[in-house]
Design a protein around this motif. Structure first.
Motif, PDB file in Angstrom:
ATOM      1  N   ALA A  41       0.922  -1.398   0.050  1.00  0.00           N
ATOM      2  CA  ALA A  41       0.113  -0.009   0.094  1.00  0.00           C
ATOM      3  C   ALA A  41       0.743   1.223  -0.106  1.00  0.00           C
ATOM      4  N   ARG A  64     -14.539  -1.133  -4.204  1.00  0.00           N
ATOM      5  CA  ARG A  64     -14.650  -2.086  -3.130  1.00  0.00           C
ATOM      6  C   ARG A  64     -16.003  -2.331  -2.830  1.00  0.00           C
ATOM      7  N   THR A  85      -7.390  -4.853   1.551  1.00  0.00           N
ATOM      8  CA  THR A  85      -7.331  -3.686   0.688  1.00  0.00           C
ATOM      9  C   THR A  85      -7.794  -2.427   1.722  1.00  0.00           C
ATOM     10  N   ILE A 137      -2.701  -4.477  -3.876  1.00  0.00           N
ATOM     11  CA  ILE A 137      -3.057  -5.270  -2.465  1.00  0.00           C
ATOM     12  C   ILE A 137      -3.706  -6.529  -2.843  1.00  0.00           C
ATOM     13  N   SER A 138      -4.808  -6.480  -3.889  1.00  0.00           N
ATOM     14  CA  SER A 138      -5.455  -7.584  -4.184  1.00  0.00           C
ATOM     15  C   SER A 138      -4.548  -8.928  -4.916  1.00  0.00           C
ATOM     16  N   GLY A 151      -5.575  -0.632  -5.161  1.00  0.00           N
ATOM     17  CA  GLY A 151      -6.366  -1.806  -4.861  1.00  0.00           C
ATOM     18  C   GLY A 151      -5.940  -2.994  -5.797  1.00  0.00           C
TER      19      GLY A 151
END
Length: 493
Positions: free
Chosen positions: A142, A327, A383, A154-155, A151
Protein backbone atom coordinates in the motif's frame (compact mmCIF):
# COMPACT_ATOMS: atom_id res chain seq x y z
CA UNK A 1 11.75 24.66 -35.58
CA UNK A 2 12.00 21.02 -36.57
CA UNK A 3 14.91 20.57 -34.15
CA UNK A 4 12.83 22.05 -31.28
CA UNK A 5 9.94 19.72 -32.08
CA UNK A 6 12.35 16.79 -32.19
CA UNK A 7 13.84 17.79 -28.84
CA UNK A 8 10.36 18.14 -27.30
CA UNK A 9 9.37 14.72 -28.68
CA UNK A 10 12.56 13.20 -27.28
CA UNK A 11 11.84 14.71 -23.83
CA UNK A 12 8.27 13.36 -23.89
CA UNK A 13 9.51 9.92 -24.93
CA UNK A 14 12.18 9.97 -22.25
CA UNK A 15 9.63 10.98 -19.60
CA UNK A 16 7.30 8.19 -20.71
CA UNK A 17 10.16 5.69 -20.53
CA UNK A 18 10.97 6.81 -16.99
CA UNK A 19 7.36 6.38 -15.91
CA UNK A 20 7.18 2.92 -17.50
CA UNK A 21 10.41 1.94 -15.77
CA UNK A 22 9.02 3.26 -12.47
CA UNK A 23 5.82 1.22 -12.87
CA UNK A 24 7.99 -1.81 -13.61
CA UNK A 25 9.96 -1.18 -10.40
CA UNK A 26 6.79 -0.79 -8.33
CA UNK A 27 5.42 -4.05 -9.74
CA UNK A 28 8.66 -5.92 -9.01
CA UNK A 29 8.90 -4.62 -5.44
CA UNK A 30 5.23 -5.33 -4.75
CA UNK A 31 5.64 -8.77 -6.35
CA UNK A 32 8.59 -9.57 -4.08
CA UNK A 33 6.54 -8.52 -1.05
CA UNK A 34 3.65 -10.55 -2.43
CA UNK A 35 5.77 -13.70 -2.08
CA UNK A 36 4.93 -13.37 1.62
CA UNK A 37 1.40 -14.21 0.51
CA UNK A 38 2.71 -17.27 -1.32
CA UNK A 39 4.27 -18.52 1.93
CA UNK A 40 1.05 -17.63 3.76
CA UNK A 41 -0.98 -19.70 1.28
CA UNK A 42 1.42 -22.65 1.16
CA UNK A 43 1.67 -23.02 4.91
CA UNK A 44 -2.06 -22.65 5.56
CA UNK A 45 -3.13 -24.77 2.58
CA UNK A 46 -0.77 -27.73 2.94
CA UNK A 47 -2.42 -29.04 6.10
CA UNK A 48 -5.65 -30.03 4.30
CA UNK A 49 -4.06 -32.97 2.47
CA UNK A 50 -1.47 -33.84 5.10
CA UNK A 51 -3.73 -33.91 8.17
CA UNK A 52 -5.12 -37.44 7.76
CA UNK A 53 -1.63 -38.96 7.33
CA UNK A 54 -0.21 -36.93 10.24
CA UNK A 55 -3.05 -38.23 12.40
CA UNK A 56 -2.32 -41.85 11.45
CA UNK A 57 1.46 -41.52 11.86
CA UNK A 58 1.51 -39.54 15.11
CA UNK A 59 -1.64 -41.05 16.64
CA UNK A 60 -3.71 -37.85 16.67
CA UNK A 61 -7.47 -38.13 17.20
CA UNK A 62 -9.98 -35.58 15.80
CA UNK A 63 -9.66 -33.19 18.74
CA UNK A 64 -5.85 -33.29 18.50
CA UNK A 65 -6.09 -32.70 14.76
CA UNK A 66 -8.13 -29.56 15.47
CA UNK A 67 -5.23 -28.33 17.62
CA UNK A 68 -2.68 -29.18 14.93
CA UNK A 69 -4.68 -27.14 12.39
CA UNK A 70 -5.55 -24.24 14.68
CA UNK A 71 -2.13 -23.84 16.34
CA UNK A 72 -0.89 -22.01 13.24
CA UNK A 73 -3.68 -19.45 13.59
CA UNK A 74 -2.87 -18.93 17.26
CA UNK A 75 0.76 -18.31 16.31
CA UNK A 76 -0.36 -15.93 13.57
CA UNK A 77 -2.40 -13.91 16.06
CA UNK A 78 0.69 -13.59 18.28
CA UNK A 79 2.86 -12.75 15.27
CA UNK A 80 0.55 -9.98 14.09
CA UNK A 81 1.08 -8.18 17.42
CA UNK A 82 4.83 -8.84 17.59
CA UNK A 83 5.07 -7.38 14.08
CA UNK A 84 4.11 -3.89 15.35
CA UNK A 85 7.44 -2.98 16.99
CA UNK A 86 9.44 -4.85 14.35
CA UNK A 87 7.74 -2.99 11.49
CA UNK A 88 8.16 0.29 13.36
CA UNK A 89 11.86 -0.01 14.19
CA UNK A 90 13.08 -2.37 11.44
CA UNK A 91 10.67 -1.35 8.70
CA UNK A 92 8.09 -3.32 6.74
CA UNK A 93 10.97 -4.93 4.81
CA UNK A 94 12.60 -5.98 8.07
CA UNK A 95 9.38 -7.58 9.31
CA UNK A 96 9.11 -9.56 6.07
CA UNK A 97 12.69 -10.82 6.51
CA UNK A 98 11.89 -11.95 10.06
CA UNK A 99 8.89 -13.80 8.60
CA UNK A 100 11.10 -15.54 6.03
CA UNK A 101 13.52 -16.96 8.60
CA UNK A 102 10.63 -18.05 10.85
CA UNK A 103 9.02 -19.82 7.88
CA UNK A 104 12.26 -21.76 7.40
CA UNK A 105 12.50 -22.80 11.07
CA UNK A 106 8.83 -23.78 11.28
CA UNK A 107 9.01 -25.81 8.06
CA UNK A 108 11.95 -27.80 9.44
CA UNK A 109 10.19 -28.53 12.74
CA UNK A 110 7.00 -29.73 11.03
CA UNK A 111 8.71 -31.88 8.39
CA UNK A 112 10.91 -33.60 11.00
CA UNK A 113 8.25 -33.84 13.75
CA UNK A 114 8.41 -37.05 15.79
CA UNK A 115 5.49 -36.19 18.06
CA UNK A 116 2.29 -34.16 18.16
CA UNK A 117 3.99 -31.66 20.50
CA UNK A 118 6.83 -31.06 18.01
CA UNK A 119 4.31 -30.70 15.17
CA UNK A 120 2.27 -28.14 17.10
CA UNK A 121 5.45 -26.23 18.04
CA UNK A 122 6.43 -26.07 14.36
CA UNK A 123 2.94 -24.93 13.39
CA UNK A 124 3.04 -22.16 16.03
CA UNK A 125 6.39 -20.91 14.62
CA UNK A 126 4.91 -20.97 11.11
CA UNK A 127 1.93 -19.08 12.48
CA UNK A 128 4.12 -16.34 13.93
CA UNK A 129 5.75 -16.06 10.48
CA UNK A 130 2.33 -15.82 8.81
CA UNK A 131 1.34 -13.12 11.32
CA UNK A 132 4.45 -11.10 10.45
CA UNK A 133 3.82 -11.57 6.72
CA UNK A 134 0.08 -10.80 6.80
CA UNK A 135 0.77 -7.58 8.75
CA UNK A 136 3.79 -6.25 6.88
CA UNK A 137 3.34 -7.26 3.23
CA UNK A 138 -0.04 -5.54 2.50
CA UNK A 139 1.17 -2.48 4.42
CA UNK A 140 4.38 -2.34 2.37
CA UNK A 141 2.49 -2.76 -0.92
CA UNK A 142 0.00 0.00 0.00
CA UNK A 143 2.82 2.40 0.86
CA UNK A 144 4.79 1.98 -2.39
CA UNK A 145 1.89 1.87 -4.88
CA UNK A 146 0.20 4.76 -6.70
CA UNK A 147 -3.43 5.33 -5.72
CA UNK A 148 -4.86 4.30 -9.12
CA UNK A 149 -3.30 0.84 -8.86
CA UNK A 150 -3.31 0.33 -5.08
CA UNK A 151 -6.43 -1.82 -4.90
CA UNK A 152 -5.17 -4.05 -7.70
CA UNK A 153 -1.72 -4.46 -6.16
CA UNK A 154 -2.98 -5.29 -2.65
CA UNK A 155 -5.48 -7.72 -4.17
CA UNK A 156 -2.57 -9.28 -6.05
CA UNK A 157 -1.25 -10.22 -2.61
CA UNK A 158 -4.51 -12.08 -1.96
CA UNK A 159 -4.17 -13.78 -5.37
CA UNK A 160 -0.71 -15.01 -4.42
CA UNK A 161 -2.13 -16.39 -1.15
CA UNK A 162 -4.73 -18.37 -3.09
CA UNK A 163 -2.03 -19.46 -5.54
CA UNK A 164 0.02 -20.74 -2.61
CA UNK A 165 -2.98 -22.66 -1.30
CA UNK A 166 -3.59 -24.17 -4.74
CA UNK A 167 0.05 -25.23 -5.12
CA UNK A 168 -0.03 -26.81 -1.67
CA UNK A 169 -3.25 -28.70 -2.46
CA UNK A 170 -1.91 -29.87 -5.83
CA UNK A 171 1.29 -31.06 -4.18
CA UNK A 172 -0.79 -32.84 -1.54
CA UNK A 173 -2.80 -34.56 -4.28
CA UNK A 174 0.35 -35.91 -5.94
CA UNK A 175 1.94 -37.07 -2.69
CA UNK A 176 -1.25 -38.41 -1.11
CA UNK A 177 -1.03 -41.83 -2.76
CA UNK A 178 2.05 -42.74 -0.73
CA UNK A 179 1.01 -40.78 2.35
CA UNK A 180 4.24 -38.73 2.14
CA UNK A 181 3.22 -36.01 4.58
CA UNK A 182 6.81 -35.11 5.51
CA UNK A 183 7.52 -34.26 1.88
CA UNK A 184 4.26 -32.28 1.71
CA UNK A 185 5.51 -30.09 4.55
CA UNK A 186 9.27 -30.10 3.87
CA UNK A 187 9.15 -29.08 0.22
CA UNK A 188 8.00 -25.63 1.32
CA UNK A 189 11.60 -24.82 2.27
CA UNK A 190 12.34 -24.12 -1.43
CA UNK A 191 9.90 -21.17 -1.92
CA UNK A 192 10.89 -19.92 1.56
CA UNK A 193 14.51 -19.42 0.45
CA UNK A 194 13.29 -17.65 -2.72
CA UNK A 195 11.14 -15.32 -0.58
CA UNK A 196 14.06 -14.42 1.69
CA UNK A 197 16.34 -13.65 -1.31
CA UNK A 198 13.61 -11.54 -2.97
CA UNK A 199 12.98 -9.54 0.22
CA UNK A 200 16.67 -8.73 0.55
CA UNK A 201 16.42 -6.93 -2.81
CA UNK A 202 13.46 -4.62 -2.14
CA UNK A 203 13.88 -1.07 -0.75
CA UNK A 204 12.36 0.20 2.48
CA UNK A 205 8.95 1.85 2.26
CA UNK A 206 9.35 5.63 1.62
CA UNK A 207 6.72 6.41 4.27
CA UNK A 208 8.67 4.40 6.85
CA UNK A 209 11.95 6.09 5.82
CA UNK A 210 10.40 9.55 6.29
CA UNK A 211 9.02 8.53 9.70
CA UNK A 212 12.58 7.58 10.72
CA UNK A 213 14.04 10.89 9.47
CA UNK A 214 15.72 9.36 6.41
CA UNK A 215 14.41 11.86 3.86
CA UNK A 216 17.19 11.47 1.28
CA UNK A 217 16.69 7.70 1.08
CA UNK A 218 12.93 8.17 0.84
CA UNK A 219 13.36 10.60 -2.06
CA UNK A 220 15.64 8.13 -3.86
CA UNK A 221 13.11 5.28 -3.43
CA UNK A 222 10.22 7.47 -4.60
CA UNK A 223 12.13 8.45 -7.75
CA UNK A 224 12.46 4.74 -8.52
CA UNK A 225 8.74 4.27 -7.94
CA UNK A 226 7.34 7.42 -9.62
CA UNK A 227 9.86 7.99 -12.43
CA UNK A 228 10.61 11.73 -12.03
CA UNK A 229 12.12 13.90 -9.33
CA UNK A 230 9.16 16.30 -9.41
CA UNK A 231 6.62 13.53 -8.81
CA UNK A 232 8.78 12.07 -6.06
CA UNK A 233 9.22 15.43 -4.30
CA UNK A 234 5.48 16.20 -4.52
CA UNK A 235 4.58 12.87 -2.89
CA UNK A 236 7.36 13.27 -0.35
CA UNK A 237 5.93 16.65 0.66
CA UNK A 238 2.49 15.08 1.20
CA UNK A 239 3.97 12.31 3.32
CA UNK A 240 5.96 14.80 5.44
CA UNK A 241 2.87 16.95 5.92
CA UNK A 242 0.95 13.98 7.32
CA UNK A 243 3.80 12.92 9.57
CA UNK A 244 4.13 16.46 10.96
CA UNK A 245 0.52 16.46 12.11
CA UNK A 246 0.41 16.41 15.88
CA UNK A 247 -1.41 13.13 16.17
CA UNK A 248 0.87 11.26 18.56
CA UNK A 249 1.25 7.50 18.28
CA UNK A 250 -1.51 5.01 17.50
CA UNK A 251 -2.69 4.67 21.11
CA UNK A 252 -2.82 8.45 21.59
CA UNK A 253 -4.70 8.80 18.32
CA UNK A 254 -7.17 6.12 19.41
CA UNK A 255 -7.98 8.18 22.52
CA UNK A 256 -8.22 11.57 20.80
CA UNK A 257 -9.61 10.93 17.33
CA UNK A 258 -13.26 9.83 16.90
CA UNK A 259 -12.58 9.25 13.20
CA UNK A 260 -9.74 6.87 13.93
CA UNK A 261 -11.84 4.96 16.44
CA UNK A 262 -14.43 4.38 13.69
CA UNK A 263 -11.91 3.09 11.14
CA UNK A 264 -10.17 1.06 13.86
CA UNK A 265 -13.41 -0.77 14.72
CA UNK A 266 -14.37 -1.16 11.06
CA UNK A 267 -10.99 -2.73 10.25
CA UNK A 268 -11.38 -5.29 13.06
CA UNK A 269 -14.98 -6.02 12.02
CA UNK A 270 -14.03 -6.61 8.37
CA UNK A 271 -11.27 -9.04 9.30
CA UNK A 272 -13.41 -10.95 11.80
CA UNK A 273 -16.25 -11.43 9.35
CA UNK A 274 -13.84 -12.49 6.60
CA UNK A 275 -13.08 -15.52 8.79
CA UNK A 276 -16.65 -16.02 10.04
CA UNK A 277 -17.63 -16.31 6.36
CA UNK A 278 -16.16 -19.83 6.57
CA UNK A 279 -13.59 -19.96 3.77
CA UNK A 280 -10.60 -21.18 5.73
CA UNK A 281 -12.31 -23.85 7.79
CA UNK A 282 -13.75 -25.17 4.54
CA UNK A 283 -10.32 -25.31 2.89
CA UNK A 284 -8.59 -26.73 6.01
CA UNK A 285 -11.18 -29.45 6.56
CA UNK A 286 -12.49 -30.01 3.01
CA UNK A 287 -11.07 -33.56 2.64
CA UNK A 288 -12.47 -34.51 6.06
CA UNK A 289 -15.87 -32.98 5.23
CA UNK A 290 -16.06 -34.63 1.80
CA UNK A 291 -15.11 -38.03 3.22
CA UNK A 292 -17.85 -37.51 5.81
CA UNK A 293 -20.20 -36.96 2.85
CA UNK A 294 -19.10 -40.33 1.35
CA UNK A 295 -16.41 -39.19 -1.10
CA UNK A 296 -13.35 -41.48 -1.36
CA UNK A 297 -10.06 -40.23 0.13
CA UNK A 298 -8.40 -39.52 -3.24
CA UNK A 299 -11.59 -37.93 -4.66
CA UNK A 300 -11.84 -35.71 -1.56
CA UNK A 301 -8.27 -34.43 -1.97
CA UNK A 302 -8.68 -33.78 -5.72
CA UNK A 303 -11.99 -32.00 -5.10
CA UNK A 304 -10.21 -29.84 -2.52
CA UNK A 305 -7.68 -28.95 -5.24
CA UNK A 306 -10.61 -27.93 -7.47
CA UNK A 307 -11.85 -25.63 -4.70
CA UNK A 308 -8.36 -24.12 -4.46
CA UNK A 309 -8.38 -23.47 -8.22
CA UNK A 310 -11.79 -21.77 -8.00
CA UNK A 311 -10.48 -19.63 -5.14
CA UNK A 312 -7.49 -18.47 -7.17
CA UNK A 313 -9.48 -17.87 -10.39
CA UNK A 314 -12.10 -15.72 -8.67
CA UNK A 315 -9.40 -13.72 -6.87
CA UNK A 316 -7.88 -13.00 -10.29
CA UNK A 317 -11.25 -11.63 -11.44
CA UNK A 318 -11.42 -9.47 -8.30
CA UNK A 319 -8.03 -7.94 -9.15
CA UNK A 320 -9.33 -6.88 -12.56
CA UNK A 321 -12.48 -5.36 -11.07
CA UNK A 322 -11.47 -3.81 -7.74
CA UNK A 323 -10.14 -0.55 -9.23
CA UNK A 324 -12.91 -0.43 -11.86
CA UNK A 325 -16.05 -1.38 -9.96
CA UNK A 326 -14.77 -0.33 -6.55
CA UNK A 327 -14.56 -2.03 -3.16
CA UNK A 328 -18.21 -1.72 -2.02
CA UNK A 329 -19.89 -3.28 -5.09
CA UNK A 330 -17.53 -6.26 -5.02
CA UNK A 331 -18.06 -6.82 -1.30
CA UNK A 332 -21.86 -6.54 -1.57
CA UNK A 333 -21.96 -8.99 -4.49
CA UNK A 334 -19.59 -11.36 -2.71
CA UNK A 335 -21.49 -11.50 0.58
CA UNK A 336 -24.81 -11.98 -1.24
CA UNK A 337 -23.54 -14.91 -3.35
CA UNK A 338 -21.87 -16.53 -0.32
CA UNK A 339 -25.04 -16.25 1.78
CA UNK A 340 -27.32 -17.79 -0.84
CA UNK A 341 -24.92 -20.62 -1.78
CA UNK A 342 -24.41 -21.64 1.85
CA UNK A 343 -28.17 -21.61 2.53
CA UNK A 344 -28.78 -23.94 -0.42
CA UNK A 345 -25.78 -26.11 0.52
CA UNK A 346 -27.20 -26.59 4.01
CA UNK A 347 -30.56 -27.48 2.45
CA UNK A 348 -28.93 -30.16 0.24
CA UNK A 349 -27.29 -31.69 3.33
CA UNK A 350 -30.54 -31.47 5.32
CA UNK A 351 -32.46 -33.28 2.55
CA UNK A 352 -29.71 -35.95 2.35
CA UNK A 353 -29.56 -35.96 -1.44
CA UNK A 354 -27.43 -38.99 -2.36
CA UNK A 355 -25.87 -40.43 -5.49
CA UNK A 356 -24.42 -38.54 -8.44
CA UNK A 357 -26.95 -35.70 -8.10
CA UNK A 358 -25.96 -35.14 -4.48
CA UNK A 359 -22.23 -35.21 -5.26
CA UNK A 360 -22.61 -32.72 -8.13
CA UNK A 361 -24.76 -30.42 -5.96
CA UNK A 362 -22.25 -30.54 -3.08
CA UNK A 363 -19.20 -29.75 -5.22
CA UNK A 364 -21.09 -27.23 -7.37
CA UNK A 365 -22.39 -25.24 -4.40
CA UNK A 366 -19.00 -25.27 -2.66
CA UNK A 367 -17.42 -23.93 -5.86
CA UNK A 368 -20.09 -21.19 -6.10
CA UNK A 369 -19.48 -20.23 -2.47
CA UNK A 370 -15.74 -19.99 -3.03
CA UNK A 371 -16.20 -18.00 -6.25
CA UNK A 372 -18.46 -15.60 -4.36
CA UNK A 373 -16.11 -15.29 -1.39
CA UNK A 374 -12.93 -14.78 -3.42
CA UNK A 375 -14.52 -12.03 -5.53
CA UNK A 376 -14.86 -9.68 -2.55
CA UNK A 377 -14.76 -11.09 0.98
CA UNK A 378 -11.25 -12.43 0.36
CA UNK A 379 -9.32 -9.44 -1.08
CA UNK A 380 -11.41 -6.40 -0.05
CA UNK A 381 -10.86 -6.52 3.76
CA UNK A 382 -7.07 -6.62 3.29
CA UNK A 383 -7.26 -3.72 0.83
CA UNK A 384 -9.62 -1.63 2.96
CA UNK A 385 -7.71 -2.15 6.20
CA UNK A 386 -4.56 -0.63 4.71
CA UNK A 387 -6.43 2.25 3.04
CA UNK A 388 -8.76 3.64 5.69
CA UNK A 389 -6.29 4.04 8.56
CA UNK A 390 -4.36 7.31 9.18
CA UNK A 391 -0.57 7.06 8.92
CA UNK A 392 0.29 7.32 12.62
CA UNK A 393 -2.40 4.85 13.59
CA UNK A 394 -1.91 2.54 10.63
CA UNK A 395 0.54 0.15 12.26
CA UNK A 396 -1.59 -0.30 15.40
CA UNK A 397 -4.87 -0.57 13.46
CA UNK A 398 -3.58 -3.11 10.93
CA UNK A 399 -1.91 -5.17 13.66
CA UNK A 400 -5.11 -5.27 15.71
CA UNK A 401 -7.33 -6.10 12.71
CA UNK A 402 -4.88 -8.81 11.60
CA UNK A 403 -4.87 -10.14 15.18
CA UNK A 404 -8.68 -10.23 15.11
CA UNK A 405 -8.56 -12.10 11.80
CA UNK A 406 -6.28 -14.80 13.15
CA UNK A 407 -7.95 -15.14 16.55
CA UNK A 408 -11.30 -15.62 14.79
CA UNK A 409 -9.66 -18.06 12.38
CA UNK A 410 -8.15 -19.97 15.32
CA UNK A 411 -11.42 -20.04 17.23
CA UNK A 412 -13.57 -21.45 14.43
CA UNK A 413 -10.92 -23.90 13.15
CA UNK A 414 -10.41 -25.14 16.72
CA UNK A 415 -14.07 -26.00 17.22
CA UNK A 416 -15.31 -26.76 13.68
CA UNK A 417 -15.33 -30.57 13.88
CA UNK A 418 -16.74 -30.53 17.41
CA UNK A 419 -19.41 -27.96 16.48
CA UNK A 420 -20.39 -29.96 13.40
CA UNK A 421 -20.96 -32.97 15.66
CA UNK A 422 -23.38 -30.86 17.76
CA UNK A 423 -25.19 -28.82 15.07
CA UNK A 424 -25.04 -31.37 12.29
CA UNK A 425 -23.37 -30.84 8.92
CA UNK A 426 -26.30 -28.76 7.59
CA UNK A 427 -26.56 -26.68 10.81
CA UNK A 428 -22.94 -25.51 10.68
CA UNK A 429 -23.34 -24.23 7.12
CA UNK A 430 -26.58 -22.43 7.90
CA UNK A 431 -24.72 -20.72 10.75
CA UNK A 432 -22.02 -19.63 8.28
CA UNK A 433 -24.78 -18.31 5.99
CA UNK A 434 -26.03 -16.11 8.86
CA UNK A 435 -22.52 -14.67 9.33
CA UNK A 436 -22.29 -13.87 5.61
CA UNK A 437 -25.69 -12.15 5.72
CA UNK A 438 -24.47 -10.03 8.65
CA UNK A 439 -21.36 -9.14 6.61
CA UNK A 440 -23.64 -7.92 3.78
CA UNK A 441 -25.52 -5.60 6.16
CA UNK A 442 -22.30 -4.22 7.68
CA UNK A 443 -20.95 -3.48 4.19
CA UNK A 444 -24.17 -1.75 3.18
CA UNK A 445 -24.23 0.50 6.24
CA UNK A 446 -20.60 1.31 7.02
CA UNK A 447 -18.03 0.42 4.34
CA UNK A 448 -16.76 3.45 2.33
CA UNK A 449 -15.70 3.44 -1.31
CA UNK A 450 -11.97 4.28 -1.51
CA UNK A 451 -11.38 3.66 -5.21
CA UNK A 452 -9.13 6.34 -6.73
CA UNK A 453 -8.31 8.07 -3.42
CA UNK A 454 -4.76 8.54 -2.14
CA UNK A 455 -4.00 7.51 1.43
CA UNK A 456 -3.40 11.17 2.27
CA UNK A 457 -6.80 12.22 0.84
CA UNK A 458 -8.60 9.57 2.88
CA UNK A 459 -6.76 10.70 6.00
CA UNK A 460 -7.70 14.34 5.38
CA UNK A 461 -11.39 13.43 5.19
CA UNK A 462 -11.09 11.36 8.32
CA UNK A 463 -9.52 14.32 10.15
CA UNK A 464 -12.41 16.51 8.95
CA UNK A 465 -14.81 14.22 10.84
CA UNK A 466 -16.54 13.03 7.68
CA UNK A 467 -19.03 10.18 8.17
CA UNK A 468 -17.29 6.79 7.96
CA UNK A 469 -19.14 5.63 4.85
CA UNK A 470 -18.21 8.89 3.07
CA UNK A 471 -14.44 9.08 3.71
CA UNK A 472 -13.83 8.02 0.12
CA UNK A 473 -15.73 11.04 -1.21
CA UNK A 474 -14.20 14.46 -1.98
CA UNK A 475 -14.44 16.97 0.85
CA UNK A 476 -15.72 20.54 0.50
CA UNK A 477 -15.28 23.17 3.21
CA UNK A 478 -17.81 25.61 4.55
CA UNK A 479 -17.12 29.18 5.63
CA UNK A 480 -15.84 27.96 9.00
CA UNK A 481 -13.44 25.55 7.34
CA UNK A 482 -15.34 22.49 8.53
CA UNK A 483 -15.15 19.59 6.07
CA UNK A 484 -18.09 17.63 4.76
CA UNK A 485 -18.74 15.34 1.77
CA UNK A 486 -18.98 17.30 -1.47
CA UNK A 487 -22.21 15.50 -2.30
CA UNK A 488 -23.79 17.09 0.75
CA UNK A 489 -22.94 20.66 -0.32
CA UNK A 490 -26.29 21.28 -1.96
CA UNK A 491 -28.14 20.13 1.14
CA UNK A 492 -26.12 22.47 3.33
CA UNK A 493 -26.44 25.47 0.96
Amino acid sequence: MAREEGTESHKTGSLQEKKEHARHNAFLFAGAAGLAGLMFGLDTGVIAGALKFIGLDLGADERTQEWIVSSLMLGAAIGSLLAIPVAKYRGRRGAMLYAGFLFLIGTGLCALAQSVAMMIAGRVVLGVAVGFASFSAPLYIAEITEKKARGKMISLYQLVITGGMLLAMFSDSLLAYGGHWRWMLGILAVPTVIFILATLNVPYSPRWLVSRGRRKEASHVLQKLRGTRDAAEAELARIEKNIRREQGNGFTLLKKSPGFRKTFVLGITLQMFQQLAGINILLYYAPHLLEHLHFSSSAAIWCTTLLGFANMAATGVAILLIDRWGRRPLLLLSTAVSTVSLCIFGLVLFMKIDGMAGSIAIIGLLVVFILGFATGEGPVPWTMCTEIQPLKGRGLAIACSTFANWITNWLISNVFLSLMAVLGDYGIFWLLAVFNAMFFVITLLFVPETKGCSLEEIEERLNNDVRLRDIGQPVSHDADGKGFPAGAAAERG
